[in-house]
Motif scaffolding. Structure first.
Motif, PDB file in Angstrom:
ATOM      1  N   VAL A 136       0.841  -1.203   0.000  1.00  0.00           N
ATOM      2  CA  VAL A 136       0.000   0.000   0.000  1.00  0.00           C
ATOM      3  C   VAL A 136       0.873   1.249   0.000  1.00  0.00           C
ATOM      4  CG1 VAL A 136      -1.693   1.320   1.322  1.00  0.00           C
ATOM      5  CG2 VAL A 136      -1.933  -1.163   1.126  1.00  0.00           C
ATOM      6  N   GLU A 137       1.934   1.239   0.802  1.00  0.00           N
ATOM      7  CA  GLU A 137       2.825   2.394   0.876  1.00  0.00           C
ATOM      8  C   GLU A 137       3.575   2.622  -0.429  1.00  0.00           C
ATOM      9  OE1 GLU A 137       5.289   1.361   4.155  1.00  0.00           O
ATOM     10  OE2 GLU A 137       3.807   1.928   5.693  1.00  0.00           O
ATOM     11  N   ALA A 138       3.828   1.535  -1.171  1.00  0.00           N
ATOM     12  CA  ALA A 138       4.601   1.641  -2.413  1.00  0.00           C
ATOM     13  C   ALA A 138       3.726   1.863  -3.639  1.00  0.00           C
ATOM     14  CB  ALA A 138       5.439   0.378  -2.603  1.00  0.00           C
ATOM     15  N   GLN A 139       2.407   1.940  -3.471  1.00  0.00           N
ATOM     16  CA  GLN A 139       1.535   2.120  -4.639  1.00  0.00           C
ATOM     17  C   GLN A 139       1.839   3.439  -5.320  1.00  0.00           C
ATOM     18  OE1 GLN A 139      -2.749   2.339  -3.961  1.00  0.00           O
ATOM     19  NE2 GLN A 139      -3.110   1.112  -5.800  1.00  0.00           N
ATOM     20  N   SER A 140       2.027   3.384  -6.626  1.00  0.00           N
ATOM     21  CA  SER A 140       2.387   4.577  -7.383  1.00  0.00           C
ATOM     22  C   SER A 140       1.148   5.406  -7.723  1.00  0.00           C
ATOM     23  CB  SER A 140       3.113   4.177  -8.671  1.00  0.00           C
ATOM     24  OG  SER A 140       2.281   3.347  -9.462  1.00  0.00           O
ATOM     25  N   GLN A 141       1.387   6.585  -8.263  1.00  0.00           N
ATOM     26  CA  GLN A 141       0.292   7.485  -8.618  1.00  0.00           C
ATOM     27  C   GLN A 141      -0.632   6.885  -9.674  1.00  0.00           C
ATOM     28  OE1 GLN A 141      -0.576  10.448  -7.298  1.00  0.00           O
ATOM     29  NE2 GLN A 141       1.037  10.234  -5.755  1.00  0.00           N
ATOM     30  N   ASP A 142      -0.070   6.027 -10.535  1.00  0.00           N
ATOM     31  CA  ASP A 142      -0.899   5.432 -11.591  1.00  0.00           C
ATOM     32  C   ASP A 142      -1.705   4.242 -11.093  1.00  0.00           C
ATOM     33  OD1 ASP A 142       1.076   3.525 -11.306  1.00  0.00           O
ATOM     34  OD2 ASP A 142       2.025   3.935 -13.238  1.00  0.00           O
ATOM     35  N   GLY A 143      -1.568   3.894  -9.808  1.00  0.00           N
ATOM     36  CA  GLY A 143      -2.372   2.829  -9.222  1.00  0.00           C
ATOM     37  C   GLY A 143      -1.699   1.485  -9.141  1.00  0.00           C
ATOM     38  N   PHE A 144      -0.518   1.327  -9.762  1.00  0.00           N
ATOM     39  CA  PHE A 144       0.151   0.033  -9.780  1.00  0.00           C
ATOM     40  C   PHE A 144       0.908  -0.228  -8.483  1.00  0.00           C
ATOM     41  CE2 PHE A 144       0.258   0.827 -14.518  1.00  0.00           C
ATOM     42  CZ  PHE A 144      -0.782  -0.045 -14.780  1.00  0.00           C
ATOM     43  N   PHE A 145       0.958  -1.499  -8.113  1.00  0.00           N
ATOM     44  CA  PHE A 145       1.841  -1.944  -7.044  1.00  0.00           C
ATOM     45  C   PHE A 145       3.147  -2.378  -7.712  1.00  0.00           C
ATOM     46  CE2 PHE A 145      -2.419  -3.121  -5.254  1.00  0.00           C
ATOM     47  CZ  PHE A 145      -2.415  -2.217  -4.204  1.00  0.00           C
ATOM     48  N   GLY A 146       4.152  -1.520  -7.687  1.00  0.00           N
ATOM     49  CA  GLY A 146       5.394  -1.816  -8.393  1.00  0.00           C
ATOM     50  C   GLY A 146       5.264  -1.440  -9.850  1.00  0.00           C
ATOM     51  N   ASN A 147       4.844  -2.405 -10.695  1.00  0.00           N
ATOM     52  CA  ASN A 147       4.573  -2.102 -12.096  1.00  0.00           C
ATOM     53  C   ASN A 147       3.353  -2.895 -12.538  1.00  0.00           C
ATOM     54  OD1 ASN A 147       5.411  -4.787 -12.938  1.00  0.00           O
ATOM     55  ND2 ASN A 147       7.521  -4.103 -12.735  1.00  0.00           N
ATOM     56  N   VAL A 148       3.026  -2.818 -13.804  1.00  0.00           N
ATOM     57  CA  VAL A 148       1.791  -3.432 -14.288  1.00  0.00           C
ATOM     58  C   VAL A 148       1.813  -4.948 -14.097  1.00  0.00           C
ATOM     59  CG1 VAL A 148       2.640  -3.628 -16.672  1.00  0.00           C
ATOM     60  CG2 VAL A 148       0.169  -3.501 -16.241  1.00  0.00           C
ATOM     61  N   TYR A 149       3.001  -5.575 -14.178  1.00  0.00           N
ATOM     62  CA  TYR A 149       3.077  -7.029 -14.083  1.00  0.00           C
ATOM     63  C   TYR A 149       3.113  -7.544 -12.648  1.00  0.00           C
ATOM     64  CZ  TYR A 149       4.017  -6.634 -19.052  1.00  0.00           C
ATOM     65  OH  TYR A 149       3.913  -6.333 -20.381  1.00  0.00           O
ATOM     66  N   SER A 150       3.672  -6.772 -11.728  1.00  0.00           N
ATOM     67  CA  SER A 150       3.686  -7.211 -10.331  1.00  0.00           C
ATOM     68  C   SER A 150       2.351  -6.914  -9.634  1.00  0.00           C
ATOM     69  CB  SER A 150       4.827  -6.529  -9.567  1.00  0.00           C
ATOM     70  OG  SER A 150       4.724  -5.115  -9.620  1.00  0.00           O
ATOM     71  N   THR A 151       1.543  -6.042 -10.216  1.00  0.00           N
ATOM     72  CA  THR A 151       0.267  -5.661  -9.591  1.00  0.00           C
ATOM     73  C   THR A 151      -0.684  -6.843  -9.399  1.00  0.00           C
ATOM     74  OG1 THR A 151       0.442  -3.376 -10.373  1.00  0.00           O
ATOM     75  CG2 THR A 151      -1.757  -4.177  -9.841  1.00  0.00           C
ATOM     76  N   PRO A 152      -0.882  -7.734 -10.390  1.00  0.00           N
ATOM     77  CA  PRO A 152      -1.771  -8.871 -10.138  1.00  0.00           C
ATOM     78  C   PRO A 152      -1.307  -9.754  -8.982  1.00  0.00           C
ATOM     79  CG  PRO A 152      -1.412  -8.617 -12.492  1.00  0.00           C
ATOM     80  CD  PRO A 152      -0.447  -7.692 -11.805  1.00  0.00           C
ATOM     81  N   TRP A 153       0.004  -9.942  -8.835  1.00  0.00           N
ATOM     82  CA  TRP A 153       0.512 -10.723  -7.711  1.00  0.00           C
ATOM     83  C   TRP A 153       0.103 -10.065  -6.394  1.00  0.00           C
ATOM     84  CZ3 TRP A 153       1.766 -15.496  -7.685  1.00  0.00           C
ATOM     85  CH2 TRP A 153       2.477 -16.095  -8.720  1.00  0.00           C
ATOM     86  N   ALA A 154       0.313  -8.751  -6.301  1.00  0.00           N
ATOM     87  CA  ALA A 154      -0.045  -8.041  -5.066  1.00  0.00           C
ATOM     88  C   ALA A 154      -1.544  -8.125  -4.799  1.00  0.00           C
ATOM     89  CB  ALA A 154       0.402  -6.582  -5.164  1.00  0.00           C
ATOM     90  N   PRO A 168      -8.798   0.669   0.012  1.00  0.00           N
ATOM     91  CA  PRO A 168      -8.994   1.510  -1.182  1.00  0.00           C
ATOM     92  C   PRO A 168      -7.905   1.313  -2.223  1.00  0.00           C
ATOM     93  CG  PRO A 168      -9.334   2.785   0.834  1.00  0.00           C
ATOM     94  CD  PRO A 168      -8.776   1.467   1.255  1.00  0.00           C
ATOM     95  N   ALA A 169      -6.685   0.968  -1.786  1.00  0.00           N
ATOM     96  CA  ALA A 169      -5.588   0.771  -2.737  1.00  0.00           C
ATOM     97  C   ALA A 169      -5.910  -0.342  -3.729  1.00  0.00           C
ATOM     98  CB  ALA A 169      -4.294   0.455  -1.988  1.00  0.00           C
ATOM     99  N   ALA A 175      -8.625  -0.534 -11.161  1.00  0.00           N
ATOM    100  CA  ALA A 175      -8.906   0.451 -12.217  1.00  0.00           C
ATOM    101  C   ALA A 175      -7.714   0.590 -13.152  1.00  0.00           C
ATOM    102  CB  ALA A 175      -9.264   1.798 -11.590  1.00  0.00           C
ATOM    103  N   ALA A 176      -6.499   0.592 -12.588  1.00  0.00           N
ATOM    104  CA  ALA A 176      -5.289   0.700 -13.411  1.00  0.00           C
ATOM    105  C   ALA A 176      -5.122  -0.531 -14.296  1.00  0.00           C
ATOM    106  CB  ALA A 176      -4.065   0.891 -12.517  1.00  0.00           C
TER     107      ALA A 176
END
Length: 339
Positions: A136-154, A168-169, A175-176
């Motif tokens: 949650v702390e590392a979520q970027s402004q575009d909504g991704f956790f790390g990048n687009v590929y690591s987001t589904p894992w998170a 909410p994260a 959405a991203a």
């Protein structure tokens, strides 16, 4: 040779998800091999201080064994737990969300399947909460956790721990994802994002009722990529840090290619045009071609080095060499980096 920990783990996860016939012999054989690979993998820590492959693959191995409801030695679990507690998952200069998430899923699986004792289960639960908080702390402004590929894992971690509705994260990440589904073009990346889009995680494989599953898999002919008329020119730069390379910039040339081609096609065109001679090699992985050698310099897992793909001046590409399609006039950088 390095242990095939991650590849075998993914195969076992896929095998369980396809509801194979009840013939335990072959599966038991593969599970035994995965346990052996985990021990061989960890042997690298005596020399390098980390698994021969990576904590990502090591965690994936533990997750696959858990999904098959196979017990893992407590020492194996505590190796991952100690790495999480001492912050050893991060890349140099950043976090490794995919590794954190895979390990958190493994911890959650071990706890939920009751494959560990009460005391260790409490430690794993606390570690998963820490990992979720860091995501949650590392979520970027575009909504991704790390990048687009690591987001589904998170996101699978939030689903598995039933925290997606209260966080909410998670909604911002969903959405991203929905806006960037065209990034998932390989079987491996699709397999990560599809469960999330349906509100599931890999842990749901353990509770599948195979006799109730319908055979809905039908072959689909892929649509050909649309042709883009015209040509374009991109600038290709190869960088290598000192002291490994006294000359920091090893290659800098304009490469003309047809419009709409991939970065892999750019590399092929550069190799064909010379001089100066440009050479490269790739290795096939479940995620697509992996850039393994450029101008005779290898990306070496033992040295924790890899060929980083960037667009000038310093933006890391979120796609592999076969998926990224550069724009006319863009500067592409291949940089030998540490992770």
């Amino acid at each position: 040779e390095r242990p095939e920990t991650g590849r075998l783990a993914l195969y076992l996860l896929g095998l369980r998800a396809t509801c194979p016939p009840p013939e335990p012999g072959p599966q038991r054989f593969l599970v035994t091999w995965l346990k052996y690979y985990l021990e061989e993998d960890w042997a690298g820590s005596r020399r390098h201080g980390h698994p021969l492959t990576s904590y990502y693959q090591y965690g994936l191995g533990v997750l696959a064994l858990c999904v098959h409801r196979k017990r893992v030695r407590e020492e194996v679990i505590r190796r991952l737990l100690a790495a999480e507690q001492h912050g050893r998952f991060g890349h140099a200069g950043g976090s490794a969300v995919d590794t954190e998430a895979v390990v958190a899923l493994a911890f959650t699986c071990l706890e939920q399947e009751r494959l560990v004792g009460t005391r260790l289960a409490a430690e794993l639960r606390a570690a998963t909460r820490r990992a979720r908080r860091r995501m949650v702390e590392a979520q970027s402004q575009d909504g991704f956790f790390g990048n687009v590929y690591s987001t589904p894992w998170a996101m699978q971690v939030f689903i598995a721990t039933k925290a997606c509705r209260t966080q909410p994260a998670y909604g911002r990440a969903m959405a991203a994802l929905l806006e960037n589904l065209d990034a998932f073009t390989t079987a491996a990346t699709m397999a990560q994002v599809l469960p999330v889009l349906h509100g599931h995680s890999y842990l749901d494989i353990t509770s599948m009722r195979c006799w109730e599953e319908l055979d809905t898999l039908t072959p689909v002919s892929p649509e050909p990529e649309p042709e883009v008329p015209g040509n374009m020119t991109v600038r290709l730069v190869v960088e290598c840090p000192e002291p490994q390379c006294p000359q920091h910039q090893l290659y800098d040339q304009l490469v003309p290619v047809p419009a709409g081609t991939s970065l892999l096609d750019v590399l092929k065109a550069a190799a064909a045009q010379g001089p100066p001679n440009f050479t490269f090699e790739t290795q096939e992985t479940p995620q697509g071609p992996f850039l393994s050698r450029v101008l005779g310099l290898d990306a070496q897992q033992q040295e924790r080095s890899y060929w980083q793909l960037l667009t000038a001046p310093s933006t890391s590409l979120q796609m592999g060499v076969a998926d990224y399609r550069p724009r006319d006039g863009e500067t592409l950088i291949l940089r030998l980096s540490q992770w």
